[in-house]
Design a protein around this motif. Structure first.
Motif, short mmCIF file in Angstrom:
data_model
loop_
_atom_site.label_atom_id
_atom_site.label_comp_id
_atom_site.label_asym_id
_atom_site.label_seq_id
_atom_site.Cartn_x
_atom_site.Cartn_y
_atom_site.Cartn_z
N ASN A 62 81.93 56.24 -35.42
CA ASN A 62 82.81 57.21 -34.77
C ASN A 62 82.04 58.38 -34.18
O ASN A 62 82.26 58.77 -33.03
CB ASN A 62 83.84 57.74 -35.79
CG ASN A 62 85.04 56.82 -35.90
OD1 ASN A 62 85.64 56.45 -34.89
ND2 ASN A 62 85.38 56.43 -37.12
N GLU A 81 71.17 61.60 -38.74
CA GLU A 81 71.71 60.71 -39.77
C GLU A 81 70.93 60.94 -41.07
O GLU A 81 69.70 60.98 -41.07
CB GLU A 81 71.59 59.25 -39.32
CG GLU A 81 71.82 58.22 -40.42
CD GLU A 81 73.13 58.37 -41.18
OE1 GLU A 81 74.16 58.65 -40.56
OE2 GLU A 81 73.12 58.23 -42.43
N GLY A 89 79.28 52.65 -42.15
CA GLY A 89 79.95 51.40 -42.54
C GLY A 89 79.82 50.31 -41.50
O GLY A 89 80.41 49.24 -41.66
N VAL A 287 71.99 66.49 -43.49
CA VAL A 287 72.40 67.87 -43.22
C VAL A 287 72.91 68.47 -44.52
O VAL A 287 73.73 67.85 -45.21
CB VAL A 287 73.50 67.89 -42.12
CG1 VAL A 287 74.11 69.27 -41.99
CG2 VAL A 287 72.91 67.41 -40.80
N ASN A 482 76.11 55.63 -48.49
CA ASN A 482 76.81 56.42 -47.48
C ASN A 482 77.69 57.45 -48.18
O ASN A 482 78.79 57.13 -48.62
CB ASN A 482 77.66 55.48 -46.62
CG ASN A 482 78.50 56.22 -45.60
OD1 ASN A 482 78.48 57.45 -45.53
ND2 ASN A 482 79.24 55.48 -44.81
N VAL A 490 86.03 53.46 -48.80
CA VAL A 490 85.39 53.01 -47.56
C VAL A 490 86.11 53.56 -46.33
O VAL A 490 85.58 53.54 -45.23
CB VAL A 490 85.25 51.48 -47.50
CG1 VAL A 490 84.58 50.96 -48.74
CG2 VAL A 490 86.58 50.79 -47.24
N HIS A 492 87.08 56.68 -46.48
CA HIS A 492 86.80 58.09 -46.78
C HIS A 492 87.84 58.75 -47.69
O HIS A 492 87.53 59.69 -48.39
CB HIS A 492 86.60 58.93 -45.51
CG HIS A 492 85.38 58.54 -44.72
ND1 HIS A 492 84.85 59.31 -43.72
CD2 HIS A 492 84.59 57.43 -44.78
CE1 HIS A 492 83.78 58.70 -43.20
NE2 HIS A 492 83.62 57.55 -43.82
N ALA A 515 86.26 59.08 -40.27
CA ALA A 515 87.45 58.59 -40.98
C ALA A 515 88.22 59.69 -41.71
O ALA A 515 89.35 59.45 -42.13
CB ALA A 515 87.03 57.50 -41.96
N SER A 522 88.24 52.49 -41.07
CA SER A 522 88.06 51.18 -40.43
C SER A 522 87.25 51.36 -39.15
O SER A 522 87.08 52.49 -38.67
CB SER A 522 89.38 50.48 -40.09
OG SER A 522 90.08 50.15 -41.26
N VAL A 523 86.78 50.24 -38.64
CA VAL A 523 85.99 50.30 -37.41
C VAL A 523 86.97 50.27 -36.24
O VAL A 523 87.37 49.21 -35.77
CB VAL A 523 84.98 49.13 -37.34
CG1 VAL A 523 84.16 49.23 -36.06
CG2 VAL A 523 84.06 49.16 -38.55
C1 FAD Z 1 82.20 46.42 -47.90
C2 FAD Z 1 82.97 47.02 -46.75
C3 FAD Z 1 83.63 46.18 -45.85
C4 FAD Z 1 84.37 46.72 -44.80
N1 FAD Z 1 84.95 45.86 -43.89
C5 FAD Z 1 85.54 46.37 -42.79
C6 FAD Z 1 85.94 45.49 -41.73
O1 FAD Z 1 85.67 44.28 -41.75
N2 FAD Z 1 86.57 46.05 -40.66
C7 FAD Z 1 86.81 47.39 -40.58
O2 FAD Z 1 87.41 47.83 -39.59
N3 FAD Z 1 86.39 48.25 -41.55
C8 FAD Z 1 85.74 47.77 -42.63
N4 FAD Z 1 85.25 48.63 -43.59
C9 FAD Z 1 85.51 50.08 -43.45
C10 FAD Z 1 84.62 50.72 -42.39
O3 FAD Z 1 83.29 50.30 -42.57
C11 FAD Z 1 84.67 52.26 -42.43
O4 FAD Z 1 85.97 52.73 -42.62
C12 FAD Z 1 84.10 52.83 -41.14
O5 FAD Z 1 82.78 52.34 -40.96
C13 FAD Z 1 84.10 54.36 -41.13
O6 FAD Z 1 83.40 54.76 -39.98
P1 FAD Z 1 83.04 56.28 -39.68
O7 FAD Z 1 82.26 56.28 -38.42
O8 FAD Z 1 84.26 57.11 -39.70
O9 FAD Z 1 82.15 56.78 -40.90
P2 FAD Z 1 80.97 56.09 -41.70
O10 FAD Z 1 80.74 54.73 -41.21
O11 FAD Z 1 81.28 56.27 -43.13
O12 FAD Z 1 79.69 56.97 -41.30
C14 FAD Z 1 79.42 58.25 -41.81
C15 FAD Z 1 77.93 58.51 -41.59
O13 FAD Z 1 77.63 59.87 -41.89
C16 FAD Z 1 76.43 59.92 -42.64
N5 FAD Z 1 76.41 61.15 -43.42
C17 FAD Z 1 77.26 61.50 -44.40
N6 FAD Z 1 76.92 62.71 -44.88
C18 FAD Z 1 75.84 63.12 -44.17
C19 FAD Z 1 75.05 64.31 -44.18
N7 FAD Z 1 75.28 65.31 -45.03
N8 FAD Z 1 74.03 64.40 -43.29
C20 FAD Z 1 73.77 63.42 -42.40
N9 FAD Z 1 74.48 62.27 -42.37
C21 FAD Z 1 75.51 62.14 -43.23
C22 FAD Z 1 76.48 58.66 -43.48
O14 FAD Z 1 75.21 58.31 -44.00
C23 FAD Z 1 77.04 57.66 -42.48
O15 FAD Z 1 76.01 57.08 -41.72
C24 FAD Z 1 84.46 48.12 -44.64
C25 FAD Z 1 83.77 48.97 -45.50
C26 FAD Z 1 83.02 48.43 -46.55
C27 FAD Z 1 82.23 49.34 -47.45
#
Ligand code: FAD
Length: 550
Positions: A62, A81, A89, A287, A482, A490, A492, A515, A522-523
């Motif tokens: 995201n 990152e 995720g 961060v 993460n 997952v 959040h 999230a 979710s993705v």
């Molecule tokens: C096992 C598993 C299976 C899943 N399967 C699916 C699926 O098939 N389809 C689907 O849609 N969703 C699935 N999900 C859920 C999905 O992966 C997540 O909801 C989604 O990736 C969230 O995306 P995001 O970009 O909001 O945040 P995230 O992907 O959580 O990214 C947050 C990022 O911020 C970074 N970060 C956090 N704090 C800091 C900090 N202080 N400084 C610097 N960086 C930081 C983290 O390291 C991470 O890289 C799954 C999750 C898991 C764990």
């Protein structure tokens, strides 16, 4: 294909195959966290500016998407990152064995596929390696007595035929539901005079999936299949308001596309896009503090003491529960603080990864066998009740937890060497064991062995001898990998209740995406695109100005 593989696995740390085999393939969470070197390491750039238009904290898909829009608008963008690999995720890494590219978390991008960023090519990630494939055999549901059902993408007749082998009546109900859904899809959801079909679904959806499944289906297999395959959004079908999960097979018929090269390709391609638009993406840069000047957020400080300034704004995807400790408490305001205090974690997830010799095959009662992209396993509909109970007690009841199985390498030959495949077994288990979350480190291998043995009962062509390597991620490991997946959530947080963080945070100059913002986890890319719309608007631009679409 070869080009994509190179991007997906570029620079990945690959351990020696024999090392993996002798150590039973166990890889620590720290290794997983630092598995890829696809983007610049902290300190690697000889000359790096310290002031940017936007500084983005965290590189989930995201925040990367948000950064891509900002970079496309001509802004200078820095993404920081915290872990060794971008994507949160949405990561694919060669953590099992050389040549095996495993999705550490997500696999299915069925919602992202509908995001205008991809669908309308607002952000040209196809040019940077993002390509979806859409498996024809979407989900298979095997049972211990040899019966099974299969969802075939877009094919009502074929899907209903597999149900008919279990129950003629359920197959007929499935067809009727499909027709009714189609009718309702063409209606105005806000109509003051909804059709009987719309009222039926409204009534069904407020029930628990368990009650709805028992209302709809006569066979325990269809009841269990609907509930187990419907739980993937995070909420167990024992809870009121989950009724739509009971007919999740209908939803899965729309398909569950996945990226060629693995889920991480969305992050890799967005990272490439940002770099191609003069942005910088740095890994291993957690961060730890927001820089506040005159009550405005003007930058961030990383764990190594480096500070980066933002002329226009800081964009965070850090979990808001963590972010709030990074600025003086009075700046957030009492109402905002109270609304975040009340956030609850959702049911945590585990993910057990295996490199296999051979491919899982599920025998069919009529003879032969089937292999699809995903499978869903739960024998009894009432088993869904164990999740809430175990969550409350911090206990494990391993015998019939719903298991989500992903084995898509058969469709995507870039993911595993010929004659081999990947197996991901995932689902919900409590984060807070009664002995404490750290107890996971003591029991996770034993738990994974039990779950694997249970799974192998459905695939007689495989035994433990087919397992070449494994990476076991407990709910605690997922949070370690993460930190935004707070307490193993997952998505959040428990996203059912809304009450998301706003894109414009209470501190001027600070934006939030990911999230923790609407519409949640979710993705989907939706929080990323929505945040970009708000940020661009504050900068006097529209998304249409930037993308030339709409
Ligand atoms: C096992 C598993 C299976 C899943 N399967 C699916 C699926 O098939 N389809 C689907 O849609 N969703 C699935 N999900 C859920 C999905 O992966 C997540 O909801 C989604 O990736 C969230 O995306 P995001 O970009 O909001 O945040 P995230 O992907 O959580 O990214 C947050 C990022 O911020 C970074 N970060 C956090 N704090 C800091 C900090 N202080 N400084 C610097 N960086 C930081 C983290 O390291 C991470 O890289 C799954 C999750 C898991 C764990």
């Amino acid at each position: 294909m070869i080009g994509l593989l190179a991007i997906s696995g570029e620079g990945a740390v690959v351990a020696n195959r024999r090392e993996f085999l002798t150590s039973a393939g166990l890889v620590s969470a720290a290794f997983v966290a630092g598995a890829s070197r696809a983007f610049a390491q902290a300190g690697s750039a000889a000359v790096r500016p310290e002031t940017f238009d936007y500084v983005v904290a965290g590189a989930g898909h995201n925040s990367l998407l948000c950064a891509a829009y900002l970079a496309k608008a001509g802004n200078s963008v820095l993404v920081l990152e915290g872990r060794g690999m971008i994507g949160g995720g949405a990561k694919t890494a060669e953590v099992l064995l050389p040549g095996f590219f495993e999705d550490l978390c997500s696999s299915s991008h069925h919602v992202f596929a509908r995001n205008p960023a991809y669908r309308d090519n607002e952000i040209e990630i196809r040019d940077y390696g993002y390509e979806l494939f859409d498996p024809e055999i979407v989900v298979h549901y095997p049972f211990a007595d040899g019966s099974s059902m299969t969802v075939h993408r877009g094919d009502l007749d074929q899907t209903a035929a597999t149900i008919e082998r279990v129950s003629k009546k359920d197959a007929e109900t499935f067809r009727q539901l499909a027709t009714a859904r189609q009718k309702v899809a063409g209606e105005d959801p806000n109509s003051a005079d909804p059709s009987r079909e719309a009222l039926f679904f409204q009534r069904l959806d407020v029930l628990s999936a368990f009650d709805a499944a028992r209302q709809l289906w006569e066979s325990p297999q269809m009841q269990a299949a609907g509930i187990s395959g419907g739980r993937w959004g995070g909420v167990p079908g024992s809870d009121p308001g989950t009724g739509s999960q009971a007919y999740s097979m209908l939803t899965h018929m729309n398909g569950r596309p996945m990226p060629v090269g693995g889920s991480g390709m969305v992050s890799t391609s967005l990272g490439r896009f940002i770099e191609a638009h003069d942005g910088i993406v740095l890994t291993n840069m957690p961060v730890v503090q927001l820089i506040i000047e005159d009550n405005r957020c003007t930058g961030v400080e990383c764990a190594d003491g480096s500070r980066f300034r933002a002329r226009k704004g800081v964009v965070s995807t850090i979990h808001v529960k963590h972010l709030m400790a990074m600025a003086p408490s009075e700046l957030w305001g009492q109402a905002f603080t109270d609304s975040v205090d009340i956030w609850q974690p959702e049911h945590a997830m585990f993910a057990f990864h295996f490199a296999l010799k051979g491919t899982p095959e599920y025998p069919l009662a009529a003879g032969g066998s089937i292999t699809g992209a995903e499978a869903s396993i739960m024998e009894r509909p009432e088993s869904i009740f164990t999740l809430n109970q175990d969550q409350a007690r911090g206990e494990l009841t391993l015998d019939d937890y719903p298991l989500q199985i992903v084995h898509a390498a058969g469709y995507d030959q870039t993911r595993a060497p010929a004659g081999h495949s990947l197996l991901k077994i995932e689902g919900g288990m409590p984060y807070a064991l009664k002995e404490g979350p750290e107890h996971w480190d003591a029991i996770k291998d034993q738990v994974a062995d039990q779950v694997l043995d249970r799974y192998l009962r459905y695939t007689p062509n495989l035994s433990r001898d087919n397992v070449l390597a494994k990476v076991i991620m407990s709910p605690l490991d997922i949070e370690r990998m993460n930190p935004a997946m707070w307490r193993g959530s997952v998505h959040h947080l428990d996203k059912r209740w809304g009450n998301f963080a706003p894109y414009r945070m209470p501190i001027a100059g600070l934006y939030q995406t990911g999230a923790c913002t609407a519409p949640g986890g979710s993705v989907t890319g939706q929080p990323g695109r929505n945040a970009a719309i708000a940020i661009l608007e504050d900068d006097g631009k529209t998304l249409a100005d930037v993308t030339g679409k709409g």
